[in-house]
Every structure is written in structure tokens, then in C-alpha cells.
Write an enzyme that holds these catalytic residues in place. Sequence first.
Site, PDB file in Angstrom:
ATOM      1  N   SER A  29       1.155  -1.074  -0.513  1.00 33.56           N
ATOM      2  CA  SER A  29      -0.076  -0.033   0.151  1.00 33.56           C
ATOM      3  C   SER A  29       0.707   1.139  -0.542  1.00 33.56           C
ATOM      4  O   SER A  29       0.307   1.861  -0.892  1.00 33.56           O
ATOM      5  CB  SER A  29      -0.848   0.498   1.080  1.00 33.56           C
TER       6      SER A  29
ATOM      7  N   ARG B  93       0.403   3.224  -3.168  1.00 34.07           N
ATOM      8  CA  ARG B  93      -0.409   5.233  -3.164  1.00 34.07           C
ATOM      9  C   ARG B  93      -0.088   5.589  -3.946  1.00 34.07           C
ATOM     10  O   ARG B  93      -0.501   6.796  -4.227  1.00 34.07           O
ATOM     11  CB  ARG B  93      -0.757   4.923  -1.376  1.00 34.07           C
TER      12      ARG B  93
ATOM     13  N   ASN C  48      -0.573   7.615  -6.840  1.00 31.61           N
ATOM     14  CA  ASN C  48      -1.225   9.023  -6.886  1.00 31.61           C
ATOM     15  C   ASN C  48      -0.266  10.227  -8.151  1.00 31.61           C
ATOM     16  O   ASN C  48      -0.841  10.268  -8.649  1.00 31.61           O
ATOM     17  CB  ASN C  48      -0.906   9.647  -5.790  1.00 31.61           C
TER      18      ASN C  48
END
Lengths: 261, 156
Positions: free
Chosen positions: A198, A202, A206
Amino acid sequence: MSASAELTSQEYIRHHLSNLTVGEGFWTVHLDTLGWAVFLGFVFLLIFRSVAKKATTGVPGKLQCAVEMIVGFVDESVKSTFHGKNPLIAPLALTIFVWVLLMNAMDWVPVDLLPHLIHWTTGIELSHIYMKPVPTTDPNITFAMAFGVFFLVIYYSIKVKGLGGFIKELTTQPFGHWSLYPVNFILESVTMLARPLSLALRLFGNLYAGELIFLLIATIGLFQLPVHFLWAAFHLLVIPLQAFIFMMLTIVYLSLAHEDH
Amino acid sequence: MDINATLIGQLVAFVVFVIFCMKYVWPPIIGAIEARQATIADGLAASDRAAKDLELAQAKATAQLKEAKVEAASIVDTAKKLEARIVEEAAGKAQAEKERILATGHAEIETERNRAKEELRQQVAVLAVAGAEKILERSIDAAAHSDILDKLVAEL
């Protein structure tokens, strides 16, 4: 600012998302993202090292003030979450925060600026120039940092709790009965592995999405200028926020590794 | 999304950068920050202490001033009393002196008068004798009649 008239937008975007590579198969190296990452790391260390060398306890200069603000901010973040004594955590958090911030900030460089600069200075055809300047849009970069953090989590878990304690933590909870230990192990392993995954995805997600939108905007012609401005302004939030989240989660994971249950 | 050797390169760079930061960047900067924080805290404490000292000194000065005023008032009071007494004494003395001088003068006048009287008496006696001698001429013997003359003199 379409690179050349012959390219369709699809080809234009695919071209911009391709890395400059050397090597074959697994031994491929993305020279552009890795190069920029290392360059920005050196920028960070050179600035901070120059301040550290001249650091005065008296009245600080303006650069020292700026650096001390960042260091103080990271130190506060570490102290509010991590209560043990570990000389590695704070410098690690500082490196992650500033480095990721700088790498994310490459998102603000206009997508066609670097390829055109290279074209003008070296004369190489634009279609042969591959330059992806935002390191954090490369999963290799984000996964490398996430794995680095993950190794540290495992290392400190074993160091603080002992190998037995670490295994016990993975198997004896959440269910207390011995027959459910395998189930516990599966659950805890998933929790454990989800952390670096994660963390890396992440940041990558993004920034990759942000870069993709910049490329899409670049294909819409004249109106791209105000839209670019808006999207870049929006990244004033995204870029420091993602750097902060990466740093904060690193601190949280490492403080969990230090906690004895 | 291809994972390849870039990851290894970045991992090595990450480790090296973190170690460098831990050894050569973090300690001096955080050391300087903490030393300055200590200096500022000391300075603030010192200024607090100085303010308290000043307050104390001012209170002390006010008290001393008040004391001095009271003392000065008492000194003035004493001086006034002393002055009054001295004036009174001097007046008394002057009065006594005056009376003494007056008395002396009176006494002198008295003595002088007595003396003049005596002189006069004697001269009257002589004059009377001389006069009587002239009036009575030879018939009168001074020695024989001196007792009468003496009586006359005594009556004067």
C-alpha cells in the site's frame, strides 16, 4: 503542445510514459527515473549537508532557518508517534520526506520541456527521446523505498521482540486457540505484506495519475494553459501530502515494530 | 508496469542516502536546534529573574524612601522644638539680664545719692560752721560749741 503533428494523442501519451532504458529483461534500468531520483537525492543531501556543516547555535541564516524548519517538523512528527529510542528513525523520516517531496515536485516540470531541451541541445529526433522525469511515477522507485522500509520493520521486529516474539506476534493473534494459529498466520502475513504494497502503490498511483492528467491536458490545444495552471495548483496539495503520508506511515510501521505486546 | 533492476538501484541509493543523512546531516542540525532552544530557554529564565529582581528592588526603594521621609519629618519636628526652647531660654536669660542691669543701676544710683548726701551733709556742716563763724565772729569758740553743731548736722 503536441510533440509533432504525426502523433495521435494516444501515441503521444504512450511515448511520454515510456522510460529511457538500458539492459534487457529484468536487468533493464530506467535511466531517466533512477537518474532523476539519485540526482534529487544528491540535491537534498548537498543542501542539508552544507547547512549541517555550518550549523550555528547562534542566530541562524535564512537557509539554515528553512532547513531547520523542515528538520523540526520531521522531528515533531517522529516524536509524536515514535516513543522509543532509535537514532535511525528521524534521519530516515527526513530523507523520505524531502526526497519524495523533491521527486514528486518533478511533476511540475512541463511534460514537453525536457524532451524539447534535449532535442534542441543534441539534435536527436523527438520521437527517439524518452524522458520520464518524475521518479515517483515509476513503481520501481516507490517499491524500492517501500521495501527498504519493510526490511527495517522486519529487522526491528526481530531485534526488539526476538525471533520467537515476532513469530508469536504473527501466530497467536487475533485468535487465541492453538488450532487457529495457521489462520492467524495467514491473516497477519497479509497485514504485514499489505504495508509495503500500500505504501508503494499509494505514492505511485497518485503521482502516475497526476502525470497522466498532465499529459491528457497537454493534448487539448490552446486551452491547456489555464487547465494546466489549475492542475498544477492542485498538485500544491498532492505533492507534499503524498510525501508526508509516506513519511508518517514509515514512522507508524516502525513504531509498531518496536512495540512489545 | 514492469519491475526490473531499477528497483535494486533505487534501493541501494535509498540505503546510502539514509545512512549519509543519519551520519552527517541529522546530528549537527538537530544538535544546533536543541542547543539554541536551551540558550533561548536560559535567556527567558534569566529575563524573568531580572524582572522579579527589579520589582523587588523597586519595592525596597519605595520602602526606604518612605522611611527616609518619616525620619526627615521627625528631624524637622525635633529641630522646631529645639528652636522654640532655645528662643524661650534666650528670652528668659535676656529678661534676667535686664533685671540684673536695672538692679545694678538702681543700686549705683542709690550709692551715688547716699554719697552725695553725705558729702553735702559734710559740706553743710562746714558751711554752717563757716556761716556761724561769720555771723558770730569771734564770740563763738568752735571747739566749745561743736556739740551743738554736730547736733545740727545730724538733723539735716
